[in-house]
Design a protein around this motif. Structure first.
Motif: not given
Length: 87
Positions: A17-19, A66, A68-69, A73
């Motif tokens: 879940g890191q960006r 990109e 995220a979570k 994104k």
């Protein structure tokens, strides 16, 4: 200079879940198909369905993604038009 990140660490970072921001580029000696398969493999290993991105990946030799979570994104694909015209 950015640290080198292996594809295993990349997948783990996405799954946790890191960006994560990734720029994939066609490497010297690599075919367009091989380059695109690297992108597909990362998505597959991270458990992300790439189906909706296949249309823009079709002719791309550069991809900016990109995550995220654990989800995409932003996804941008670029085809090297100048190279295609000159070939």
């Amino acid at each position: 200079m950015l640290p080198y990140i292996s594809s295993t660490n990349l997948v783990e970072a996405i799954q946790s879940g890191q960006r994560v921001v990734v720029n994939f580029s066609q490497e010297a000696g690599e075919s367009l198909a091989q380059s695109q398969q690297r992108v597909r493999t990362v998505f597959e290993e991270a458990g992300i369905d790439i189906t909706e991105y296949e249309r823009v990946l079709k002719n791309a030799n550069q991809v900016h993604a990109e995550f995220a979570k654990g989800a995409v994104k932003n996804f941008q694909a670029v085809a090297n038009a100048a190279e295609e015209v000159n070939n």
